[in-house]
Design an enzyme around this catalytic site. Structure first.
Site, PDB file in Angstrom:
ATOM      1  N   HIS A  19      71.999 115.559  83.203  1.00  0.00           N
ATOM      2  CA  HIS A  19      73.314 116.191  83.020  1.00  0.00           C
ATOM      3  C   HIS A  19      74.139 116.222  84.312  1.00  0.00           C
ATOM      4  CE1 HIS A  19      76.475 119.003  82.017  1.00  0.00           C
ATOM      5  NE2 HIS A  19      75.973 119.920  82.825  1.00  0.00           N
ATOM      6  N   HIS A  39      75.928 121.595  90.420  1.00  0.00           N
ATOM      7  CA  HIS A  39      76.795 122.606  89.798  1.00  0.00           C
ATOM      8  C   HIS A  39      76.075 123.619  88.929  1.00  0.00           C
ATOM      9  CE1 HIS A  39      76.875 120.083  86.109  1.00  0.00           C
ATOM     10  NE2 HIS A  39      77.167 121.217  85.505  1.00  0.00           N
ATOM     11  N   GLU A  61      73.255 128.887  88.666  1.00  0.00           N
ATOM     12  CA  GLU A  61      73.187 129.680  87.445  1.00  0.00           C
ATOM     13  C   GLU A  61      71.822 129.622  86.793  1.00  0.00           C
ATOM     14  OE1 GLU A  61      76.582 129.357  85.073  1.00  0.00           O
ATOM     15  OE2 GLU A  61      75.641 130.185  83.286  1.00  0.00           O
ATOM     16  N   ASP A  62      71.224 128.443  86.771  1.00  0.00           N
ATOM     17  CA  ASP A  62      70.024 128.282  85.948  1.00  0.00           C
ATOM     18  C   ASP A  62      68.724 128.253  86.742  1.00  0.00           C
ATOM     19  OD1 ASP A  62      71.822 128.031  83.929  1.00  0.00           O
ATOM     20  OD2 ASP A  62      71.774 125.850  83.876  1.00  0.00           O
ATOM     21  N   ASP A 119      82.161 118.526  83.735  1.00  0.00           N
ATOM     22  CA  ASP A 119      81.037 119.238  83.124  1.00  0.00           C
ATOM     23  C   ASP A 119      81.303 119.416  81.629  1.00  0.00           C
ATOM     24  OD1 ASP A 119      78.725 120.872  82.894  1.00  0.00           O
ATOM     25  OD2 ASP A 119      79.943 122.684  83.200  1.00  0.00           O
ATOM     26  N   ASP A 154     102.816 103.710  64.633  1.00  0.00           N
ATOM     27  CA  ASP A 154     102.449 103.325  66.003  1.00  0.00           C
ATOM     28  C   ASP A 154     100.956 103.494  66.288  1.00  0.00           C
ATOM     29  OD1 ASP A 154     102.651 106.027  65.842  1.00  0.00           O
ATOM     30  OD2 ASP A 154     103.694 106.303  67.753  1.00  0.00           O
TER      31      ASP A 154
HETATM   32 MN    MN Z   1      76.776 121.955  83.450  1.00  0.00          MN
END
Ligand code: MN
Length: 708
Positions: free
Chosen positions: A48, A72, A76-77, A139, A259
């Site tokens: 990811h 990133h 958090e994880d 993300d 179009d």
């Molecule tokens: Mn993420």
């Protein structure tokens, strides 16, 4: 060695001097931090962040952005800390990772409020460093690409949020291809049936369309060759979501959308764009009103191109877009393209003229205290396209489409808005409600006798003007209430057989005893929040104070001070028929002879007709645990199609609301209007019902009906 899924090659392709070692170290740390974790797709988690970074290489972002993208999700994880990132990678990268994490984290507390707050944070960090939002968009794009294995409820929620917030932000930042991909993915999950049927139908006609466009292309290439202008001619196709939008907004079948494919010409200079336009118009007949010069007047996200639709062989309409190579890059990469010009430091979006809208949003976000209110306002601003109008001094103002003269006046100055009586638009006198068109020159007319009224809010388009009017009416109401409180107290003293002048000489003592200031006391009396009897007890301690009518009613309800708690209707308490309050509404009680206490929504227009006699007003609050459902009238506008009533009523039933009354009629322009009474527990419940219904195809609008 940790696999990089080809990431480093992609970075060095556009940035040969990139610090490969730094990226590799981030990869290893991310792999270590996410070790053992898997995504819902079953892939190792590391895939990811690497693919998020890969999306950012398509925008040719710098190493700091790539490294932050790889990290990133670590804060958090995983057990990873900000300090570790500072030590390993420095403050700049830690700031980026932290910014992305903060946006994610806030969601976990209370959905609506947290979501609103997180977007505020996001916008603030955007202004400080736009790379935070670019990482967040990458993300979200990757999450949308890998949405399939999640439970449907979660998919719907994420797709809805993406469609409402992230796709418009991508659009506003000019990230054309990200916006297009996000929108198509949203359509796939929110309206799967429609999406797949569209894909099938579009594919079915593709071969014929491609051959036709190829023919037009060959023709135009031959014409261009004759004048020797460097140009690349390519075919292009409309994306699913914009086809869907066109079909629903204009009520068209797929066959009527002409179009689906068009032609784009990319050249070197602005002059050549106009020259090529001339060639196109000399070969084919242009359709009046379809030519748009976004080179002279760029869109607010910086987009520039010439658009024209012409009638080609066999009477078919074909849209042409003409732009330079630089314009093309901005159309695809938006702010990321700008960012590269200023490489070497964080871009200060607030100082960049192409992103003036961002600065405006940040300005008024400081005036709006409530996060939810801010988010709602933001949605409006993100979705509406802009209209440009000139002041009489020739200054160009950008406003959301649908803005009125009054919005324009407020955009220049609050005072101008508050006293606006109309305007001279291109020399013609118009009312404050007049909706502005692009390119108009507006001279605002004011009068010192003019003051805002509540119904202004109904037609104002910009959040800035709306909050200014709300602010003014609130202040005005307070001034009026203080005035009324003053009069009522004097009247009551007179009724008790005393002279107000003499008795009020003791007011400072009474104020001290009650612990409030003078204005506060009068406003509380004026609002009916404090009983006159209580005030008089301090001013006329020796006199026997006769209970007023209101106090007699209050005694029968069994309440002397504080707010009356409303559960439902009973002998003494009634919900007003004019505004039909439901739990969650801000309410106020009105004591009425022969009725008892009548509860109104606090901004019910009927209250103003009652002349707002504070002596008869009582503070009321809803019981925290509403017991029975409340009936509320609503109106739904739809296209007049078979089955739409059935879909609307089952959506209402699915949202767990009862329909207790229904009346239907159709209008001349093939629309249907349903007047319904539905039973809900709370305002939030009503909002859920409205959202569910408005999401249906063919439904144009649903709103609550009040005060008729
Ligand atoms: Mn993420």
């Amino acid at each position: 060695m940790v696999t990089d899924y080809g990431l480093i090659d992609k970075v060095t392709a556009y940035r040969p001097e990139a610090d490969v070692h730094l990226i590799r170290r981030a990869l290893e740390l991310s792999a270590e931090a996410h070790a053992g974790q898997r995504r819902a797709t079953g892939h190792p988690y590391l895939k990811h962040p690497v693919e998020v970074a890969e999306i950012l290489t398509q925008l040719r972002m710098d190493e700091a952005t790539i490294v932050a993208a790889l990290l990133h999700d670590t804060l958090e994880d995983t057990h990873f800390t900000r300090e570790q990132i500072v030590t390993e990678f420095g403050e700049e990268i830690a700031y980026l990772v932290d910014g992305v994490t903060k946006i994610d984290k806030l969601r976990l507390i209370n959905r609506e409020q947290a979501q609103a707050d997180s977007f505020r944070k996001m916008l603030v960090s955007m202004a400080r460093d736009v790379r935070v939002i670019l990482i967040k968009l990458a993300d979200r794009l990757h999450n949308m690409r890998t949405l399939a294995p999640l439970p449907d409820e979660k998919r719907q929620r994420i797709a809805q949020e993406t469609l409402e917030i992230y796709a418009p932000i991508a659009n506003r930042l000019g990230l054309g291809w990200i916006k297009v991909e996000l929108e198509d993915l949203c359509l796939r999950y929110l309206k799967a049936e429609i999406y797949f049927s569209l894909v099938k139908q579009v594919a079915a006609g593709k071969k014929v369309r491609d051959e036709y466009i190829q023919g037009v292309r060959t023709l135009v290439e031959r014409e261009i060759e004759r004048v020797n202008i460097p140009a690349e001619v390519v075919g292009r196709s409309k994306h699913m979501y914009s086809i869907y939008q066109k079909m629903t907004s204009r009520n068209l079948e797929l066959g009527q959308v002409y179009d689906l494919s068009g032609i784009r010409i990319i050249t070197d200079t602005k002059m050549h764009c106009y020259a090529l336009l001339g060639i196109i118009h000399s070969v084919w007949q242009p359709i009046p009103g379809k030519f748009k010069d976004y080179i002279a007047v760029p869109k607010s996200n910086g987009y520039q191109s010439l658009h024209t639709t012409v009638v080609c062989e066999g009477g078919k309409r074909v849209e042409f877009q003409v732009r330079t190579r630089d314009m093309h890059r901005v159309a695809e990469e938006g702010i990321a393209a700008h960012w590269k010009y200023k490489e070497g430091g964080p871009i200060d979006a607030a100082g960049d003229d192409a992103f003036r809208w961002l600065r405006q949003i940040l300005e008024w976000q400081q005036e709006v205290a409530d996060g939810k209110q801010f988010l709602d306002a933001l949605k409006v601003d993100l979705f509406s396209d802009s209209v440009f109008a000139y002041t009489k001094n020739g200054e160009l103002l950008e406003m959301p489409r649908g803005s009125t003269v009054l919005d324009f006046a407020f955009a220049i100055h609050t005072e101008l808005g508050l006293h606006c009586v109309g305007a001279s638009v291109d020399g013609k006198l118009v009312s404050p409600r007049h909706v502005l068109k692009n390119g108009q020159t507006v001279e605002v007319l004011t009068s010192n006798d003019q003051f805002p009224s509540r119904d202004w809010i109904g037609f104002l388009k910009t959040s800035r003007a709306r909050s200014a009017v709300k602010h003014w009416t609130k202040q005005e109401e307070r001034r009026r209430t203080i005035d009324v409180g003053r009069k009522v107290l004097a009247r009551e003293i007179r009724r008790q057989g005393h002279s107000p002048e003499q008795v009020l000489a003791d007011l400072p003592k009474a104020l001290a005893a009650l612990g409030v200031g003078e204005e506060q006391l009068y406003s509380e009396v004026g609002y009916g929040k404090r009983s006159i009897g209580e005030v008089l007890a301090h001013l006329l301690p020796e006199a026997r104070v006769r209970p007023s009518f209101k106090e007699r009613i209050m005694m029968r309800i069994g309440k002397r001070d504080g707010a009356v708690v409303i559960q439902g209707e009973d002998v003494m308490v009634h919900l007003a028929g004019c505004c039909r309050p439901i739990p969650g509404d801000e309410i106020i009680g009105h004591v009425k002879r022969g009725k008892g206490l009548v509860v109104h929504v606090s901004d019910c227009s009927r209250l103003e007709q009652l002349d707002f006699d504070p002596e008869l007003m009582v503070e009321v609050v809803w019981d925290a645990h509403p017991s029975s459902p409340h009936a509320v009238p609503v109106r739904v506008f739809t296209r007049d199609r078979t089955g739409v009533l059935g879909r609307v009523s089952s959506a209402i039933a699915d949202a767990k609301a009862n329909i207790s009354h229904a009346q239907i009629h159709t209008t001349e322009d093939r629309k249907a209007c349903f007047n319904l009474t539905i039973e809900v527990d709370h305002v939030r419940h009503l909002q859920r019902v409205i959202r569910a219904v408005e999401r249906l195809p063919d439904v144009l609008e649903m709103h609550r009906v009040r005060g008729e």
